[in-house]
Write a protein that holds these residues in place. Sequence first.
Motif, PDB file in Angstrom:
ATOM      1  N   LEU A  24       0.814  -1.207   0.000  1.00  0.00           N
ATOM      2  CA  LEU A  24       0.000   0.000   0.000  1.00  0.00           C
ATOM      3  C   LEU A  24       0.853   1.265   0.000  1.00  0.00           C
ATOM      4  CD1 LEU A  24      -2.972  -0.933   2.358  1.00  0.00           C
ATOM      5  CD2 LEU A  24      -2.812  -1.070  -0.128  1.00  0.00           C
ATOM      6  N   LEU A  25       2.011   1.209   0.658  1.00  0.00           N
ATOM      7  CA  LEU A  25       2.917   2.350   0.586  1.00  0.00           C
ATOM      8  C   LEU A  25       3.410   2.562  -0.846  1.00  0.00           C
ATOM      9  CD1 LEU A  25       4.930   1.853   3.877  1.00  0.00           C
ATOM     10  CD2 LEU A  25       3.459   3.788   3.334  1.00  0.00           C
ATOM     11  N   HIS A  26       3.661   1.462  -1.524  1.00  0.00           N
ATOM     12  CA  HIS A  26       4.063   1.566  -2.928  1.00  0.00           C
ATOM     13  C   HIS A  26       2.910   2.126  -3.766  1.00  0.00           C
ATOM     14  CE1 HIS A  26       6.209   0.940  -6.561  1.00  0.00           C
ATOM     15  NE2 HIS A  26       5.516  -0.129  -6.962  1.00  0.00           N
ATOM     16  N   GLU A  27       1.671   1.711  -3.470  1.00  0.00           N
ATOM     17  CA  GLU A  27       0.500   2.228  -4.164  1.00  0.00           C
ATOM     18  C   GLU A  27       0.370   3.732  -3.925  1.00  0.00           C
ATOM     19  OE1 GLU A  27      -3.261   2.304  -6.261  1.00  0.00           O
ATOM     20  OE2 GLU A  27      -1.405   1.160  -6.360  1.00  0.00           O
ATOM     21  N   ARG A  28       0.661   4.172  -2.697  1.00  0.00           N
ATOM     22  CA  ARG A  28       0.634   5.618  -2.416  1.00  0.00           C
ATOM     23  C   ARG A  28       1.635   6.353  -3.280  1.00  0.00           C
ATOM     24  NH1 ARG A  28       2.760   7.384   3.263  1.00  0.00           N
ATOM     25  NH2 ARG A  28       0.682   6.980   4.095  1.00  0.00           N
ATOM     26  N   SER A  29       2.839   5.793  -3.408  1.00  0.00           N
ATOM     27  CA  SER A  29       3.883   6.452  -4.211  1.00  0.00           C
ATOM     28  C   SER A  29       3.506   6.523  -5.682  1.00  0.00           C
ATOM     29  CB  SER A  29       5.216   5.715  -4.051  1.00  0.00           C
ATOM     30  OG  SER A  29       5.191   4.456  -4.707  1.00  0.00           O
ATOM     31  N   LEU A  30       2.575   5.658  -6.116  1.00  0.00           N
ATOM     32  CA  LEU A  30       2.116   5.664  -7.508  1.00  0.00           C
ATOM     33  C   LEU A  30       0.815   6.451  -7.669  1.00  0.00           C
ATOM     34  CD1 LEU A  30       2.823   1.917  -8.409  1.00  0.00           C
ATOM     35  CD2 LEU A  30       4.169   3.908  -9.067  1.00  0.00           C
ATOM     36  N   ASN A  31       0.516   7.309  -6.668  1.00  0.00           N
ATOM     37  CA  ASN A  31      -0.660   8.174  -6.724  1.00  0.00           C
ATOM     38  C   ASN A  31      -1.964   7.386  -6.830  1.00  0.00           C
ATOM     39  OD1 ASN A  31       0.532  10.891  -6.647  1.00  0.00           O
ATOM     40  ND2 ASN A  31       1.420  10.301  -8.620  1.00  0.00           N
ATOM     41  N   SER A 148      -4.062  15.621  -3.908  1.00  0.00           N
ATOM     42  CA  SER A 148      -3.691  14.234  -3.634  1.00  0.00           C
ATOM     43  C   SER A 148      -4.726  13.231  -4.112  1.00  0.00           C
ATOM     44  CB  SER A 148      -3.469  14.049  -2.132  1.00  0.00           C
ATOM     45  OG  SER A 148      -4.625  14.404  -1.402  1.00  0.00           O
ATOM     46  N   PHE A 149      -5.966  13.669  -4.355  1.00  0.00           N
ATOM     47  CA  PHE A 149      -6.989  12.722  -4.782  1.00  0.00           C
ATOM     48  C   PHE A 149      -6.995  12.501  -6.294  1.00  0.00           C
ATOM     49  CE2 PHE A 149      -8.976  16.918  -4.262  1.00  0.00           C
ATOM     50  CZ  PHE A 149      -9.480  17.145  -5.536  1.00  0.00           C
ATOM     51  N   LEU A 150      -6.085  13.149  -7.019  1.00  0.00           N
ATOM     52  CA  LEU A 150      -5.982  12.957  -8.459  1.00  0.00           C
ATOM     53  C   LEU A 150      -4.713  12.208  -8.805  1.00  0.00           C
ATOM     54  CD1 LEU A 150      -6.999  16.484  -9.840  1.00  0.00           C
ATOM     55  CD2 LEU A 150      -8.435  14.450  -9.683  1.00  0.00           C
ATOM     56  N   THR A 151      -4.817  11.230  -9.689  1.00  0.00           N
ATOM     57  CA  THR A 151      -3.626  10.548 -10.178  1.00  0.00           C
ATOM     58  C   THR A 151      -2.981  11.397 -11.274  1.00  0.00           C
ATOM     59  OG1 THR A 151      -4.787   9.353 -11.914  1.00  0.00           O
ATOM     60  CG2 THR A 151      -4.731   8.322  -9.722  1.00  0.00           C
ATOM     61  N   LEU A 152      -1.720  11.151 -11.530  1.00  0.00           N
ATOM     62  CA  LEU A 152      -1.019  11.922 -12.559  1.00  0.00           C
ATOM     63  C   LEU A 152      -1.644  11.741 -13.942  1.00  0.00           C
ATOM     64  CD1 LEU A 152       2.713  11.530 -11.488  1.00  0.00           C
ATOM     65  CD2 LEU A 152       1.213  13.521 -11.233  1.00  0.00           C
ATOM     66  N   ARG A 295     -17.058   8.473 -14.655  1.00  0.00           N
ATOM     67  CA  ARG A 295     -16.907   8.057 -13.256  1.00  0.00           C
ATOM     68  C   ARG A 295     -15.691   8.719 -12.621  1.00  0.00           C
ATOM     69  NH1 ARG A 295     -18.190   3.764  -9.590  1.00  0.00           N
ATOM     70  NH2 ARG A 295     -19.910   3.238 -10.948  1.00  0.00           N
ATOM     71  N   THR A 296     -14.604   8.840 -13.377  1.00  0.00           N
ATOM     72  CA  THR A 296     -13.388   9.484 -12.855  1.00  0.00           C
ATOM     73  C   THR A 296     -13.658  10.959 -12.557  1.00  0.00           C
ATOM     74  OG1 THR A 296     -11.996   7.951 -14.105  1.00  0.00           O
ATOM     75  CG2 THR A 296     -10.984  10.010 -13.364  1.00  0.00           C
ATOM     76  N   ILE A 297     -14.366  11.633 -13.473  1.00  0.00           N
ATOM     77  CA  ILE A 297     -14.644  13.052 -13.257  1.00  0.00           C
ATOM     78  C   ILE A 297     -15.568  13.226 -12.054  1.00  0.00           C
ATOM     79  CG2 ILE A 297     -15.531  15.167 -14.296  1.00  0.00           C
ATOM     80  CD1 ILE A 297     -14.947  14.019 -17.026  1.00  0.00           C
ATOM     81  N   ARG A 298     -16.559  12.368 -11.929  1.00  0.00           N
ATOM     82  CA  ARG A 298     -17.482  12.490 -10.784  1.00  0.00           C
ATOM     83  C   ARG A 298     -16.741  12.303  -9.467  1.00  0.00           C
ATOM     84  NH1 ARG A 298     -20.820   8.660 -13.989  1.00  0.00           N
ATOM     85  NH2 ARG A 298     -21.941   9.983 -15.478  1.00  0.00           N
ATOM     86  N   ASN A 299     -15.862  11.310  -9.424  1.00  0.00           N
ATOM     87  CA  ASN A 299     -15.070  11.124  -8.207  1.00  0.00           C
ATOM     88  C   ASN A 299     -14.199  12.345  -7.921  1.00  0.00           C
ATOM     89  OD1 ASN A 299     -15.859   8.519  -7.330  1.00  0.00           O
ATOM     90  ND2 ASN A 299     -14.611   7.563  -8.907  1.00  0.00           N
ATOM     91  N   ALA A 300     -13.624  12.899  -8.984  1.00  0.00           N
ATOM     92  CA  ALA A 300     -12.742  14.058  -8.816  1.00  0.00           C
ATOM     93  C   ALA A 300     -13.524  15.277  -8.322  1.00  0.00           C
ATOM     94  CB  ALA A 300     -12.043  14.375 -10.132  1.00  0.00           C
ATOM     95  N   THR A 301     -14.697  15.514  -8.901  1.00  0.00           N
ATOM     96  CA  THR A 301     -15.470  16.684  -8.469  1.00  0.00           C
ATOM     97  C   THR A 301     -16.022  16.493  -7.064  1.00  0.00           C
ATOM     98  OG1 THR A 301     -17.391  15.786  -9.654  1.00  0.00           O
ATOM     99  CG2 THR A 301     -16.071  17.435 -10.788  1.00  0.00           C
ATOM    100  N   ARG A 302     -16.409  15.260  -6.729  1.00  0.00           N
ATOM    101  CA  ARG A 302     -16.884  15.005  -5.363  1.00  0.00           C
ATOM    102  C   ARG A 302     -15.762  15.289  -4.359  1.00  0.00           C
ATOM    103  NH1 ARG A 302     -21.830  14.415  -3.249  1.00  0.00           N
ATOM    104  NH2 ARG A 302     -22.464  12.645  -4.537  1.00  0.00           N
TER     105      ARG A 302
END
Length: 843
Positions: A24-31, A148-152, A295-302
């Motif tokens: 999970l720490l590795h997952e965090r580093s991958l945004n 932080s809630f957006l991936t690259l 779905r990605t945009i809805r999550n991002a706007t929420r």
Amino acid sequence: MPGTSNRTASPPRDEAAIRLRRILLHERSLNYSDKAVIGGLDALLEGFAGRIPWLNQVPPRQSTPYSALGPGDRQIWVERTLERLSLPQSPDQTNEVADRRSTKKPAQTRSAKPATRPAKRGSGRQKLAPAPKPAPPKSLDTPTEKLSFLTLPTVGKLKKIGIETLHDLLWLFPRRHIDYSSPTRAGNLEFGQETTVVGHVVRTEKLSIGRRGAARVLVNDGSGLVSVTFFGQPYLASSLKPGTDIALSGKVGEFRGRAQLENPEYEVLGRGNGDKTHAGNLLPVYPTTEGLAQRTIRNATRAALEVGLPLVKETLPDEVLGRRQMPRLKSAIADMHFPAAAPDAAAARQRLAFDELLLNQLLVLQNRRKWQSRTGSPTIENGNAIADSFLAGLEFELTDDQRSTLDALLTDMSTGVPMARLLQGEVGSGKTVVALSAIVACVANGFQGAFLAPTEVLAEQHFLSTSRQLGAEPSPLLPSSVTLASGYGLTEKPISIGLLTGSQSAAQKSKMHQMIGAGEIDIVIGTHALLQDAVDMPNLALAVVDEQHRFGVEQRAALGKRSPRPHMLAMSATPIPRTLALTVYGDLDVSVLKQMPAGRTPLTTAWARDEFAREQAYEKLHTEIAAGRQAFIVCPLIEQSDSITARAALPEFERLNSGPLSDLHLGLLHGRMPIADKQAAMDRFRNGDTQVLVATPVIEVGVDVPNATVMMIESADRFGLAQLHQLRGRVGRGGNAGTCFLLSDSLSEEAIVRLRTVEQTPDGFDLADKDLDLRGPGEYTGTRQSGWAQMKVATPADLDLIEDCRDEADRLLAVDPELNAPDNAALAEELTRFAEGRPAELS
């Protein structure tokens, strides 16, 4: 030993926790991109759930697949799970771990390492610190890369649609909402219906369909069963457990005669039904780009609402909110994205549209005040008497509209305050003679006037038509660029008219610069080349900007840098819808010419849809020529093009001359002809030597031949509505009725709508409104300068709202012209953001 064999077969709980924490720490580093392990985390988490019983109960994942979560929810789940993994274990687990570790060498303490660094095997005595939570953004201007809630990858895709900051994301409003708020019972589903079904999962299965497989889920809503297929998402067969409450929204399809949902939006309802993002409500549909899922945009706007709304400041004073009965800004933004009901969405839209239009009105009114703040502009005296002397030499009288407009211009220019006025009107209503009368008044006062056209072709046409109206003859010094007219008894010397364009020779331009700078040219006609620093117009009193919607705002703003500041008159070749007059041109006083000169008869427009209709058009042309009248035939191109399918003037002239019109006298006129040849071609047509003039759109302005009664426009689908209206206005200017034929060899559905609109709409003001509806304000006026580019909610249909905003802007600026009062700080900040990247037309 039994304990040893057990550890070999399956990792003990503490080792499973350590391994999961490392992943999970590795997952965090991958945004939180679901790339920490090959194939994604879902299958791995199912394996860990047997050793970590609480793993599937951590919100917001619970029974939802990790891959189905948005970036914000993934981050929340990962951080909560990491925190849970770092908590002390139960006494039984602690004793078990101590027994296993008693035979191992204690790990050495390692200093100066990050608290979140995972422990290596054998260092179990080192306490794992809780993972730090990302700090919330402190400003709405926070770049999306810092959220932080957006991936690259999502950040990159959002940038493609202009989303650069948290503010942009909050103001990324849906284009529409699909109403899924009222669920449909399974037994009442209809094929093709957009709907929502709410029930519980009965059974799931994985399907070997396509490259990625699929999941089939059977849902019971109490009235029947609904089959749901998720293509490309086979993991849902494992994560959507039987008994899971779920809402599904989408279009009802058919499979073997039964209703089915395919890849619907879904929401697991185990967390409560009150805050659904993806299903079972008014579902927002956002503008997007390739690879950016809704779905990605809805999550991002929420997620953006959670961290961004606390930073939003109310921009409107309580007095305005009360008077207009509108919701506060935070509520409006939230309801614009995820409204509870349709009335909430409507109220939110009205508030946000009001905000945009108010900002627009504040901006244009401030620009207007800035333009007028500099006094010392040339003062034009005795303007009416001078104009009357000039007009007395013409063969017609001004209409009442023309007279009142000219009076307004001359009054504006007599105050010493720089004029900024828009002159618009119907084609053929006589705008040019009003502008020319004002310029003559400036020249009689010892000043210069300038006439700016958007293209060289139009500048040349204005030079020829102005010279003709003033009765000017070529100057011996520069016969192709300078003409001289009598002073009408108003000036001691002849009035000189000069043409300056970028394509003139270096010697011509140098001589023109010299003459203009010395004040030897009274009326200067040209393109934006007139605004170059090399062109010195020391006595410029009035600048007339023709077809201002095709003239860049940067060029018009350059006029404001001149000292003394000249008066400015912007002219529109065709009528402008009232919504644009208030918004795009709200910083200008507006004069409208609706009356047509005496003797004009109604014009008929006919769309020749086939070859039979084309032959009828030629017959009508022959009939008019036989009666002693003349005709235009206009083509969009000069020569044939490999890339554009349209008729061209040169080959069409040859075809007509040897074919359908071989018995008539034809002339040719196009933009690449030398100016002397253009003048000769127009003189032959005006004198009646040429019966039919084959031309390009070079004739759309400055051409007034009262005897012309037929206009045939070839490849009419290649022209805009305003240009077609301008061209048909070239005929029927005498006592005889005019006819315009629209011809085209190939038509798209869009072109059919446009040509039918022109055929059925003779009034220019009505046509302007319909043109605006078809194209939108950005294309109608040029997106960058339209004033609508910054508007995400307001539309030209909001005319009443625009007028309300004009009133509120007047009230605000009357009390606080610079919006410096503390109560207006938030409004001033938003106005600055709104104005960024939009050059002021008047400043």
